[in-house]
Design a protein around this motif. Structure first.
Motif, PDB file in Angstrom:
ATOM      1  N   ILE A 171       0.889  -1.202   0.029  1.00  0.00           N
ATOM      2  CA  ILE A 171      -0.009  -0.053  -0.069  1.00  0.00           C
ATOM      3  C   ILE A 171       0.938   1.187  -0.035  1.00  0.00           C
ATOM      4  N   SER A 172       0.605   2.238  -0.963  1.00  0.00           N
ATOM      5  CA  SER A 172       1.428   3.459  -0.944  1.00  0.00           C
ATOM      6  C   SER A 172       0.509   4.481  -0.831  1.00  0.00           C
ATOM      7  N   ILE A 173       0.900   5.570   0.037  1.00  0.00           N
ATOM      8  CA  ILE A 173       0.401   6.916   0.295  1.00  0.00           C
ATOM      9  C   ILE A 173       1.192   7.789  -0.198  1.00  0.00           C
ATOM     10  N   HIS A 174       1.231   8.454  -1.418  1.00  0.00           N
ATOM     11  CA  HIS A 174       1.884   9.514  -1.758  1.00  0.00           C
ATOM     12  C   HIS A 174       1.250  10.816  -2.601  1.00  0.00           C
ATOM     13  N   GLN A 175       2.249  11.489  -2.754  1.00  0.00           N
ATOM     14  CA  GLN A 175       1.687  12.801  -3.536  1.00  0.00           C
ATOM     15  C   GLN A 175       1.480  12.151  -5.137  1.00  0.00           C
ATOM     16  N   ASP A 176       0.370  12.720  -5.334  1.00  0.00           N
ATOM     17  CA  ASP A 176      -0.397  12.234  -6.885  1.00  0.00           C
ATOM     18  C   ASP A 176       0.939  12.355  -7.669  1.00  0.00           C
ATOM     19  N   ASP A 210      -2.472  16.884   7.847  1.00  0.00           N
ATOM     20  CA  ASP A 210      -2.508  15.907   8.761  1.00  0.00           C
ATOM     21  C   ASP A 210      -3.783  15.260   8.687  1.00  0.00           C
ATOM     22  N   GLU A 211      -4.833  16.135   8.349  1.00  0.00           N
ATOM     23  CA  GLU A 211      -6.269  15.573   8.303  1.00  0.00           C
ATOM     24  C   GLU A 211      -6.316  14.715   7.161  1.00  0.00           C
ATOM     25  N   GLY A 212      -5.965  15.005   5.999  1.00  0.00           N
ATOM     26  CA  GLY A 212      -6.139  14.237   4.972  1.00  0.00           C
ATOM     27  C   GLY A 212      -5.292  12.888   4.921  1.00  0.00           C
ATOM     28  N   PHE A 213      -4.081  12.999   5.549  1.00  0.00           N
ATOM     29  CA  PHE A 213      -3.365  11.824   5.814  1.00  0.00           C
ATOM     30  C   PHE A 213      -3.992  10.781   6.833  1.00  0.00           C
ATOM     31  N   LEU A 214      -4.521  11.430   7.833  1.00  0.00           N
ATOM     32  CA  LEU A 214      -5.014  10.319   8.731  1.00  0.00           C
ATOM     33  C   LEU A 214      -6.308   9.924   8.390  1.00  0.00           C
ATOM     34  N   TYR A 215      -6.895  10.788   7.435  1.00  0.00           N
ATOM     35  CA  TYR A 215      -8.106  10.070   6.991  1.00  0.00           C
ATOM     36  C   TYR A 215      -7.923   8.807   6.128  1.00  0.00           C
ATOM     37  N   ALA A 216      -7.060   9.096   5.153  1.00  0.00           N
ATOM     38  CA  ALA A 216      -6.507   8.020   4.297  1.00  0.00           C
ATOM     39  C   ALA A 216      -6.019   6.708   5.369  1.00  0.00           C
ATOM     40  N   ILE A 217      -5.398   6.924   6.130  1.00  0.00           N
ATOM     41  CA  ILE A 217      -4.967   5.907   7.162  1.00  0.00           C
ATOM     42  C   ILE A 217      -6.477   5.252   7.952  1.00  0.00           C
ATOM     43  N   LEU A 222      -6.322   1.189   7.272  1.00  0.00           N
ATOM     44  CA  LEU A 222      -6.789   0.039   8.297  1.00  0.00           C
ATOM     45  C   LEU A 222      -7.790  -0.897   7.849  1.00  0.00           C
ATOM     46  N   PRO A 223      -8.824  -0.468   7.124  1.00  0.00           N
ATOM     47  CA  PRO A 223      -9.722  -1.483   6.779  1.00  0.00           C
ATOM     48  C   PRO A 223      -8.989  -2.551   5.849  1.00  0.00           C
ATOM     49  N   ILE A 224      -8.261  -2.169   5.055  1.00  0.00           N
ATOM     50  CA  ILE A 224      -7.497  -3.215   4.216  1.00  0.00           C
ATOM     51  C   ILE A 224      -6.820  -4.090   5.188  1.00  0.00           C
ATOM     52  N   LEU A 225      -5.891  -3.629   5.744  1.00  0.00           N
ATOM     53  CA  LEU A 225      -4.965  -4.292   6.668  1.00  0.00           C
ATOM     54  C   LEU A 225      -5.869  -5.247   7.827  1.00  0.00           C
ATOM     55  N   LYS A 226      -6.887  -4.925   8.012  1.00  0.00           N
ATOM     56  CA  LYS A 226      -7.747  -5.625   8.890  1.00  0.00           C
ATOM     57  C   LYS A 226      -8.192  -6.865   8.028  1.00  0.00           C
ATOM     58  N   LYS A 321     -11.936  12.250   0.296  1.00  0.00           N
ATOM     59  CA  LYS A 321     -13.166  11.311   0.692  1.00  0.00           C
ATOM     60  C   LYS A 321     -13.593  10.655  -0.586  1.00  0.00           C
ATOM     61  N   ARG A 322     -13.454  11.240  -1.869  1.00  0.00           N
ATOM     62  CA  ARG A 322     -13.961  10.676  -2.936  1.00  0.00           C
ATOM     63  C   ARG A 322     -13.125   9.461  -3.503  1.00  0.00           C
ATOM     64  N   LEU A 323     -11.844   9.669  -2.979  1.00  0.00           N
ATOM     65  CA  LEU A 323     -10.603   8.505  -3.351  1.00  0.00           C
ATOM     66  C   LEU A 323     -11.008   7.359  -2.529  1.00  0.00           C
ATOM     67  N   LYS A 324     -11.574   7.531  -1.533  1.00  0.00           N
ATOM     68  CA  LYS A 324     -11.849   6.289  -0.437  1.00  0.00           C
ATOM     69  C   LYS A 324     -12.435   5.146  -1.276  1.00  0.00           C
ATOM     70  N   GLU A 325     -13.543   5.426  -2.077  1.00  0.00           N
ATOM     71  CA  GLU A 325     -14.459   4.340  -2.564  1.00  0.00           C
ATOM     72  C   GLU A 325     -13.522   3.812  -3.779  1.00  0.00           C
ATOM     73  N   ALA A 326     -12.850   4.237  -4.439  1.00  0.00           N
ATOM     74  CA  ALA A 326     -11.776   3.936  -5.640  1.00  0.00           C
ATOM     75  C   ALA A 326     -11.008   2.922  -4.912  1.00  0.00           C
ATOM     76  N   VAL A 327     -10.267   3.409  -3.947  1.00  0.00           N
ATOM     77  CA  VAL A 327      -9.185   2.589  -3.314  1.00  0.00           C
ATOM     78  C   VAL A 327      -9.639   1.592  -2.502  1.00  0.00           C
TER      79      VAL A 327
END
Lengths: 436, 557
Positions: A171-176, A210-217, A222-226, A321-327
């Protein structure tokens, strides 16, 4: 005296006598101020936190993981072997039960190094995390491993190495990638046919804080890791999402990094990039260490931190937030690759790789057996501006008998053909790694 | 030393006070007595009177004293109340480092480059000072984070406290090393023992005057060096835990150590272990810990385990062990429990006082456990030897595994290969054969080892260690613990820094009137890093560590 809740091993190796070039971001003093901060904070006197010396990786550790052209020595220096050895040490400490958490604070980094190595790209020659993971799979019974890459740059090297491996979730979180090197890491890149959904990319827009990063986590990682239930979580811990980083455009803070690690709860962290060596690294590293050790980090912040100045635009949160569904879709409903060739046939893809640091161009033809029993024997035909046509063959971890045999046949054929300057063989079943 | 001059070494240990008088030809006389724990001054006085008659006293040129005074005060918690004022800035919550009753965290912060990030809340300092001095607190400690890079805030705190304090310990004066928590602890202990130490110093000086002695007095430190009395009054904390250092320096004086070596000081209750690399005693990477508190006090690397001649022998099931409790004195010396010395005595490896009593004690214990006396004695000795070897191996392992930070050290790092094992202490001879051939090293039992600690104290050199930090962007150079701060040109180089470090150290040594010896000053670490901003080199970050090596002024070999 402060006591760590988790027994923590810190492998600190700043390589004070190594640089890519004198003013290159990857230079001698990169961790100097971090060491000053850690020493001044008394980190090494914390009960339960122990500093360790890195191992030195051996040639076989590199050849187990990479196809190196011409050979391992030709694409590495001592510094790379020590940095990879630092990651191996972290794994050994963890899996031998000496620590609960380990952080390899080592340089040079590795996550842009791909399976095939002709030189340095993105400041990386060999992939520290991958070398560590393959060491683990060779020496311990651990099989399912998740890598969460929190470097600002897409870890295209790690993605490449595990593209076809369903047992290593990347899983990679990064700048577009449309706004930053290496340009890849789009949501649609989600793993090969045998490992669909086991590569997950979360490209965040420039300016995410911070807000966006922690939202992504919280909402994506976290749901994927779970669901994946890895035995080990590795944080590929780049620190260049920091608001003061000179070569990126994000607004992440030291406090945010600490919270990220608190929530992610990685077993191992391995340092990747991060080039704000005075304004960010001392505080980010402190935050990560405290969070991993289970020590209060609420007082960690940068001297110049200004919440208002690094707050993200409202539009960014809507986008994330929109990204969440795709991911989540990529992982939970990966493409089925219907209409592929039948089993026991080779699937092929062509790739071009550019080595920015060394200015090398490489052309690859990957052929992987569609197996059904195992992840499939595969080969990589490669040539570059610095090395003639060569071949890598891998009989993967847990290969079936048919694929093992097929690997031998590929090698024989390749030798007979006389086409290749070098043939690199990785036989994970027999644990043999050699070149012909 | 001039021909007739004498050096006096005094080791006021926990159990014994040892003194030795050394002249041109070697040891002139020695003295041993039980330490009067409640009156160390009396112990010192008696030792001086006991060792040197009127004529010799006049010739004493230098007195070196190793004393447990500060250590005892801390261990027994006989500490003066200290008001600790700190400022921390961002990082670990400073409440974690709370020490003593009067601990105040005030606003203000300095970063790792020494740049002021937030100004100090000076007004609050004077309010706190007023308040605690009203409660009778007169000892202060001022510690700020990164004060070794920029001591301004600590100095400001001291100014604001002003006359409310009898003394203020400033963190940056203790050491140039980084570690805010250690700086706090060390500064606190320093202020807490300072009055006791000062009173003791005054009394010693009176006593010497009384005895007609005009010698300079030095105090031994845990790093095996000494500091002049006058100087030690400001940093009495440097005198803690000097006991093991005295023995190590003693060995250095009694033997011509030039190679990698191990020192075993096997006493009654414990065995102290030290390691020499190419003849120089190894120094602990960080400062010494006292009562579980890590400090900035530099120390030799020594370990102590509970195995000694008077350690009791235990039999548990089939296994025989020794110590860590003291069973002594040995039955040979009228004790009631068989000890390690009795084991040696029973099988006639040594001949010590009442051998019959030893044999009887061992035989009785053997009978009770259904074994033979010889087997029991052998097993006890083997156990003791194994414990000591294990500890030495652990130390060697620790040295081998010490983190390093350059590729060069990682690949070329030297390994300790002991060529000699020096054994001293009461049962030393008894152990000689037991260590023969171990690690391929030769065993040496030096003569006069029974006064090695006093000899070590007598002959130890003055040591000083400094850390220079220069930043050519900010145009500053600082050596915090000896109070050097200077503006430097932007072209300042590593070579300039090394020269300044040596010169400043030499100057400081001169001010302590410590004898100079050319080759004992060394640069331990030295580095220069580019400071790059936006892909351009804008300056250099230069660091130099320099020291006067621990060592002895002369050898008695």
């Amino acid at each position: 005296m402060i006591k760590a809740k988790n027994r923590m091993g810190l492998i600190f190796f700043p390589a004070y006598d190594w640089a890519i070039s004198p003013t290159h971001p990857e230079r001698e003093e990169r961790l100097l101020y971090t060491q000053d901060q850690l020493r001044e904070e008394g980190i090494f006197d914390i009960q339960g936190l122990v500093e360790y010396k890195p191992d030195i990786a051996r040639e076989e550790d590199v050849l187990r993981t990479h196809f190196c052209f011409p050979d391992a020595a030709g694409v590495t220096t001592e510094s790379h072997m020590i940095s990879a050895g630092g990651a191996i040490k972290a794994a050994r400490l963890l899996l031998d039960g000496q620590v609960d958490k380990a952080f390899a604070l080592v340089r040079p980094p590795g996550h842009h190094a791909m399976k095939s190595v002709h030189g340095n790209r993105g400041f990386c020659n060999i992939n520290n995390e991958a070398i560590m993971i393959e060491y683990i799979r060779d020496h311990y019974s651990t099989r399912r491993i998740a890598v969460v890459d929190t470097d600002c740059h897409h870890g295209d090297g790690t993605q490449d190495i595990y593209w076809n491996d369903p047992n290593v979730l990347y899983i990679s979180i990064h700048q577009d990638g449309r706004t930053l090197y290496p340009g890849s890491g789009h949501v649609s890149e989600c793993g090969g046919p045998t490992a669909a959904g086991r590569t997950v990319n979360i490209p965040l827009p420039p300016g995410t804080s911070d807000e966006g990063f922690l939202y992504a986590i919280d909402e994506m990682v976290l749901p994927i890791l779970k669901h994946f239930k890895p035995e080990i979580i590795v944080n590929s811990a780049g620190q260049d999402n920091h608001y003061s980083d000179p070569i990126t455009n994000m607004n992440f803070s030291a406090q945010g990094y600490a919270m990220l690690n608190d929530r992610l709860d990685p077993d191992i962290a391995v340092l990747e990039g991060g080039y704000s060596i005075q304004g960010a690294l001392p505080y980010v590293n402190l935050g990560i260490i405290l969070a991993m050790a289970g020590i209060d980090y609420s007082h960690v912040r940068e001297p110049d931190y200004d919440a208002a100045a690094v707050r993200q635009d409202k539009g960014i949160m809507d986008y994330v937030k929109r990204l969440k569904e795709a991911v989540l879709g990529v992982y939970f409903n990966p493409p089925t690759y219907e209409g592929l060739l039948p089993y026991r046939q080779y699937l092929t893809r062509r790739k071009n790789v550019f080595y920015d640091t060394d200015g090398i161009r490489e052309t690859q033809l990957e052929s992987i057996m569609r197996c059904g029993e195992c992840t499939g024997v595969w080969s990589l035909e490669t040539s570059s501006t610095v090395y003639p046509l060569s071949l890598g063959i891998e009989i993967p971890v847990g290969a079936c008998t048919a694929c093992e045999k097929e690997g031998g046949r590929l090698l024989d054929n390749a030798k007979k053909s006389g086409k290749y300057k070098t043939i690199q063989m990785i036989d994970r079943v027999k644990k043999e790694y050699y070149s012909r | 030393m001039n021909k007739s001059a004498l050096y006096l070494g005094l080791d006021v240990g926990g159990t014994h006070t040892d003194a030795v008088l050394i002249g041109e030809e070697g040891i002139v006389s020695h003295y041993k007595a039980v330490t009067d724990h409640d009156n160390l001054l009396l112990s010192v006085r008696k030792a001086i009177e006991g060792i040197a008659g009127g004529a010799d006293r006049k010739k004493i040129q230098r007195i070196n004293l190793s004393t447990t005074l500060s250590t005892n005060a801390i261990v027994e918690n006989r500490l003066e109340d200290v008001c600790v004022i700190i400022s921390a800035g961002p990082g670990i919550d400073p409440d974690n480092f709370k020490i003593g009753t009067y601990y105040y965290v005030i606003d203000g912060s300095i970063d790792h480059r020494g740049t002021e990030v937030r100004s100090l809340d000076a007004k609050l300092v004077s309010r706190i000072a007023g308040e605690v001095s009203g409660k009778g607190v007169k000892a202060f400690a001022a510690v700020t984070k990164f004060s070794t890079r920029n001591p301004e805030h600590e100095n400001l705190i001291a100014r604001e406290i002003g006359s409310a304090a009898d003394f203020v310990t400033l963190g940056h004066k203790l050491s140039g090393r980084l570690s805010f928590p250690r700086r706090i602890v060390t500064a606190y202990f320093n202020s807490a023992v300072r009055r006791i130490f000062e009173n003791f110093s005054d009394s010693i000086e009176e006593c010497l005057c009384d005895l007609g002695i005009e010698a300079e007095v030095n105090v031994l430190k845990a790093d095996g060096g000494t500091m002049p009395f006058s100087f030690s009054r400001g940093i009495p904390v440097e005198s803690i835990l000097s006991g093991p250092a005295a023995s190590v320096m003693g060995i250095a004086a009694l033997c011509d150590i030039t190679r990698d070596s191990i020192m075993l000081d096997i006493g009654g209750t414990t065995t102290d272990i030290a390691i020499f690399a190419a003849g120089a005693p190894l120094i602990e990477k960080e400062g010494i810990s006292l009562q579980g508190f890590p400090t900035l006090v530099r120390s030799l690397m020594t370990r102590s385990i509970g195995v000694g001649g008077d350690s009791a022998i235990h039999v548990n099931g089939g296994s025989v062990s020794v110590g860590p409790d003291r069973g002594g004195p040995a039955m040979a010396a009228g004790g009631t429990v068989p000890t390690l010395v009795d084991a040696f005595n029973a099988i006639r490896i040594v001949r010590f006082m009442d051998a019959e009593a030893s044999a009887q004690g061992i035989a009785d214990l053997a009978k009770k456990n259904g074994t033979s006396p010889d087997k029991l004695a052998d097993a006890a000795i083997e156990y003791a030897v194994a414990r000591i070897k294990d500890e030495v191996n652990a130390m060697l392992g620790e040295i081998r595994d010490r983190p390093v930070y350059t590729i060069h050290e990682m690949l070329e790092g030297k390994k300790i290969q002991p060529a000699l094992v020096y054994i001293m202490g009461g049962p030393a001879e008894a152990f000689r054969d037991k260590f023969a051939g171990w690690l391929g090293a030769e065993v040496v039992v030096p003569p006069n080892y029974d006064v090695a600690n006093a000899v070590g104290a007598a002959l130890a050199k003055t040591t000083i260690d400094i850390e220079l930090f220069a930043d050519t962007c900010r145009r500053t150079m600082i050596i915090p613990n000896i109070d050097v701060r200077r503006t430097i040109p932007s072209g300042y180089t590593l070579r300039d820094a090394e020269r300044d470090a040596r010169n400043s150290l030499a100057e400081h040594r001169g001010s302590l009137s410590a004898p100079a010896g050319g080759s004992d000053m060394e640069i331990i670490e030295s580095s220069s890093f580019n400071i790059v901003e936006g892909f351009y080199t804008v300056g250099r970050d230069i660091r130099v560590k320099c020291q006067i090596k621990p060592g002895v002024i002369k050898r008695l070999t």
